[in-house]
Design a protein around this motif. Structure first.
Motif, PDB file in Angstrom:
ATOM      1  N   VAL A 123       0.858  -1.195  -0.079  1.00 32.32           N
ATOM      2  CA  VAL A 123      -0.106   0.015  -0.112  1.00 32.32           C
ATOM      3  C   VAL A 123       0.855   1.144  -0.081  1.00 32.32           C
ATOM      4  CG1 VAL A 123      -2.085  -1.037   1.149  1.00 32.32           C
ATOM      5  CG2 VAL A 123      -0.105  -0.173   2.658  1.00 32.32           C
ATOM      6  N   SER A 124       0.415   2.308  -0.190  1.00 33.66           N
ATOM      7  CA  SER A 124       0.945   3.676  -0.323  1.00 33.66           C
ATOM      8  C   SER A 124       0.869   4.433   0.992  1.00 33.66           C
ATOM      9  CB  SER A 124       0.874   4.364  -1.519  1.00 33.66           C
ATOM     10  OG  SER A 124      -0.605   4.531  -1.767  1.00 33.66           O
ATOM     11  N   ILE A 125      -0.234   4.105   1.857  1.00 36.74           N
ATOM     12  CA  ILE A 125      -0.649   4.726   2.921  1.00 36.74           C
ATOM     13  C   ILE A 125       0.269   4.037   3.945  1.00 36.74           C
ATOM     14  CG2 ILE A 125      -2.636   5.804   2.370  1.00 36.74           C
ATOM     15  CD1 ILE A 125      -3.877   3.432   3.903  1.00 36.74           C
ATOM     16  N   PRO A 126       0.707   4.810   5.285  1.00 32.18           N
ATOM     17  CA  PRO A 126       1.409   4.332   6.294  1.00 32.18           C
ATOM     18  C   PRO A 126       0.864   3.243   6.861  1.00 32.18           C
ATOM     19  CG  PRO A 126       1.329   6.778   6.465  1.00 32.18           C
ATOM     20  CD  PRO A 126       0.310   6.454   5.531  1.00 32.18           C
ATOM     21  N   VAL A 127       1.410   2.179   7.350  1.00 33.21           N
ATOM     22  CA  VAL A 127       1.043   1.298   8.322  1.00 33.21           C
ATOM     23  C   VAL A 127       1.569   1.304   9.636  1.00 33.21           C
ATOM     24  CG1 VAL A 127       0.498  -0.287   6.357  1.00 33.21           C
ATOM     25  CG2 VAL A 127       2.457  -0.443   7.421  1.00 33.21           C
ATOM     26  N   ILE A 128       0.729   0.686  10.628  1.00 33.45           N
ATOM     27  CA  ILE A 128       1.094   0.941  11.833  1.00 33.45           C
ATOM     28  C   ILE A 128       1.089  -0.496  12.538  1.00 33.45           C
ATOM     29  CG2 ILE A 128       0.558   1.672  14.424  1.00 33.45           C
ATOM     30  CD1 ILE A 128      -1.398   3.807  12.729  1.00 33.45           C
ATOM     31  N   THR A 129       2.393  -1.053  13.318  1.00 39.20           N
ATOM     32  CA  THR A 129       2.631  -2.203  13.916  1.00 39.20           C
ATOM     33  C   THR A 129       2.017  -2.358  15.211  1.00 39.20           C
ATOM     34  OG1 THR A 129       3.885  -4.106  13.898  1.00 39.20           O
ATOM     35  CG2 THR A 129       4.918  -1.956  14.736  1.00 39.20           C
ATOM     36  N   SER A 130       1.589  -3.408  15.749  1.00 43.74           N
ATOM     37  CA  SER A 130       1.099  -3.509  17.270  1.00 43.74           C
ATOM     38  C   SER A 130       1.378  -4.825  17.886  1.00 43.74           C
ATOM     39  CB  SER A 130      -0.264  -3.295  17.230  1.00 43.74           C
ATOM     40  OG  SER A 130      -0.925  -4.182  16.671  1.00 43.74           O
ATOM     41  N   ASN A 131       1.123  -4.827  19.086  1.00 41.79           N
ATOM     42  CA  ASN A 131       1.151  -6.138  19.888  1.00 41.79           C
ATOM     43  C   ASN A 131       2.480  -6.218  20.486  1.00 41.79           C
ATOM     44  OD1 ASN A 131      -1.555  -6.270  18.563  1.00 41.79           O
ATOM     45  ND2 ASN A 131      -1.751  -8.306  19.547  1.00 41.79           N
TER      46      ASN A 131
END
Length: 674
Positions: free
Chosen positions: A280-288
């Motif tokens: 994707v071209s939008i930011p991604v957030i990692t978690s957990n």
């Protein structure tokens, strides 16, 4: 030059400039349901002051049927909007940004009005859902869009649309819960129609200048979950529909795989975000299970994500980012992922707090004001209760002497950290040790405090903890009997062991005895094999077809209790099942309704039921006693005899199961009023 250049770098989402790459993930605290909006505002403002880049609220219901439980908070009226405006104003005053999570629970809703794509009851709710018709689906979409518009009116910088964890939108995506044959079911293009339409309508309702976070499930961990190709297809469609950023969701609530408990490896699912990011071209957030600034920095530096979501670490320490930025990371109170005061409270209908930070969600009523008259305070016992008393009292300006017979601080936390899966307790003990270096605290370790040592102090606090309780089982000469303390410290027990007592300590001892080698908590590959987790690009939903493949147990263990009920029934509400499943995978034989007749050199004689039937010998090499604790009150009794006033807290007050949550909370509240 900062130690965390990636974490502290700004980022812009939908024209909103965030000061750093940290996201305070959504947590349902129960604060909004109290109706005390000053208290809600104080909670979020403290996290904004502490440096959170973007805060996401707990889930707000878009309508009554979508609420997690009857009476769940939402934006249903002008009064609601005004109340939420108090929250957003408080956050903005501290230089922060905040988004409101819109959470429709679907079949997870704990109420009779719950709705879903299909009438399939959830295993975690007693109420069967009503299958929505076309008009019903339109109502849900419209209500979510209306909630988003009201959030902007209330001053929020945007919204997070909850599309993961098995909630409403997630339920439409998979055949596990969607059996429809109309345009909202069938092939994947139809099944993903609803979340994509929701995002499109939410963007239209908010306009282009608001942050739209979509929480996407990257691994469902349920049968017939999404394939990786479907996850990517949805991510791309959601981006086109108007999402500003994708936030990572991991596992459904009904999944039989732990995802955020302390035994889950740190950042154990970050590789999924790293794989999605190039798609994707939008930011991604990692978690957990990301709980330190060092780990967050590493994930960003290596390109696993554009932002890092940490939820419960913000309960543990409201100043998380501010301390990291100031070079004081060692002072960040660590989230140990114990769930005891957060998720266990949430799922029990109680107000959320935090084991290591009792002020979480209690900012307005548990206040550490400077002492009007500084005092000399003696604290006896450097376990969790004593340490917290010393830290808070010192912070308020008192001078504290902390006594302990041991040469290191931590008390029985030093036993907990030895248990495989509880390695986070090392960090907790280290944090306590750091905070006890405050100038106002004098450590007197390796010293047994006597009554005369406490003369001259203005306040005396007894936090001497507990000692193992003797269950009174007859022991024959030559029998090998150990306390849980000896077992956890590594005393030899042989290859067959009986553990007497199936409370929290008994489970910890059993877990320790069946383990050998590297802890799976410290090796993500081992952990995934143990719980049957595979890559979602290999197996649909991320469930390995062969199921869990645990390492063989190190020894044979019998876990016994007198109560005629399932062992472990009273463990944590959200973690008890994990402990039971873990021991079952290690072939631990768990029995309730057991009478202990005697301990002999060749094993433990037991019988069953109130009539002591079916006597039998468990041929074991050793018996470990985990049959509860008693308060250690010897010094307290001596002070009573001498008429010396004192306070008694923690295990010395009530010797329930080792309960650090109660001990720390009691200590903080005492120190706040000294």
């Amino acid at each position: 030059m900062t130690e965390y250049p990636h974490l502290l770098a700004p980022i812009t989402l939908a024209g909103v400039s965030l000061r750093n790459r940290s996201l305070m993930g959504s947590m349902h605290t129960g604060l909004e349901e109290t109706g005390d909006w000053g208290r809600v505002a104080s909670f979020y403002a403290a996290r904004a002051k502490g440096g959170a880049g973007l805060i996401v609220t707990g889930g707000m219901a878009p309508n009554r049927e979508g609420g997690v439980f009857p009476g769940a908070a939402g934006l249903f009226s002008a009064a609601d909007i005004a109340n939420h405006r108090r929250v957003t104003d408080a956050v903005h005053a501290e230089g922060g940004h905040i988004a409101m999570q819109i959470l429709h629970a679907g079949r997870y809703a704990y109420g009779k009005e719950c709705v879903a794509p299909s009438a399939i009851k959830s295993p975690i709710s007693p109420f069967p859902p009503r299958e929505l018709d076309e008009a019903g689906i339109e109502k849900q979409v419209a209500d979510v869009a209306t909630a988003a518009a009201r959030a902007i009116e209330a001053g929020y910088d945007g919204v997070e649309v909850m599309g993961s964890e098995g909630y409403f939108l997630n339920q439409f995506l998979v055949t596990h819960t969607n059996r429809r044959t109309d345009r909202w079911g069938g092939d994947y293009a139809n099944r993903m129609r609803l979340p994509v339409e929701v995002v499109r309508r939410v963007r239209a309702a908010m306009g282009p200048g608001a942050v739209l976070v979509y929480r996407i499930s990257l691994i469902d961990l349920v049968p017939d979950g999404s394939s990786w190709e479907e996850v990517v297809q949805l991510a791309k469609a959601v981006e086109v529909a108007g999402a500003s950023v994708l936030n990572t969701g991991i596992g459904w609530h009904e999944a039989r795989v732990p995802t955020i408990a302390t035994s889950v490896p740190r950042a154990g699912f970050a590789h999924l975000t790293a794989r999605l990011r190039p798609e994707v071209s939008i930011p991604v957030i990692t978690s957990n299970r990301i709980n330190t600034p060092e780990l967050a920095e590493r994930l960003l530096a290596e390109g696993s994500a554009d932002m890092v979501s940490m939820a419960r670490p913000w309960l543990a320490d409201a100043g998380f980012i501010a301390k990291a930025a100031a070079g004081r990371a060692a002072e960040i109170a660590p989230c140990i992922a114990c769930n005891q005061a957060c998720l266990d409270h949430t799922f029990s209908g109680k107000l959320t707090s935090c084991l290591v930070n009792p002020r979480a969600c209690h900012e307005t009523e548990l206040v550490y004001e400077p002492a009007t008259v500084p005092k000399r305070v003696a604290v006896v016992g450097a376990g969790p209760a004593g340490m917290m008393t010393a830290i808070v009292a010192s912070k308020r300006g008192h001078r504290v002497a902390l006594f302990d017979t041991a040469t290191e601080v931590g008390g029985q936390l030093n036993l907990a950290k030895r248990v495989p899966g509880k390695e986070e307790f090392y960090g907790l003990v280290d944090w306590f040790a750091t905070m006890l270096r405050a100038p106002g605290i004098e450590l007197r370790l390796g010293q047994t405090a006597a009554a005369e040592d406490l003369a001259g102090f203005d306040e005396v606090v007894i936090a001497t903890g507990v000692r193992p309780r003797d269950p009174g089982i007859p022991v024959e000469p030559g029998a090998k009997v150990l306390s849980y303390i000896e077992a956890l410290k590594g005393a030899g027990v042989g290859q067959r062991v009986a553990v007497v007592g199936a409370g929290g300590i008994g489970f910890d001892v059993a877990e320790t005895l069946v383990h050998e080698g590297v802890s799976p908590t410290l090796d993500a590959g081992l952990w995934r094999a143990e719980w049957g987790v595979s890559a979602p690009w290999q197996d649909r939903g991320g469930l390995a077809p062969d199921g869990p493949q645990p390492h063989p147990p190190a020894r044979e263990v019998f876990l016994l209790q007198r109560k005629a009920e399932k062992p472990g029934r009273h463990l944590g509400k959200t973690t008890g099942w994990i402990h039971r499943a873990s021991l079952a995978m290690k072939q631990v034989k768990m029995q309730g309704g057991v009478n202990y007749e005697r301990i002999a050199p060749d094993g433990l004689w037991i019988s069953h039921g109130p009539n002591r039937e079916q006597p039998e010998l468990l041929a074991v090499d050793a018996v470990v006693l985990c049959a509860g604790q008693e308060p250690e009150r010897g010094l307290s009794a001596e002070l009573d005899r001498r008429g010396i006033p004192h306070h008694r807290i923690g295990g010395a007050d009530v010797a329930a199961e080792l309960d650090a949550k109660r001990a720390i909370d009691q200590a903080a509240r005492l120190a706040a009023r000294l």
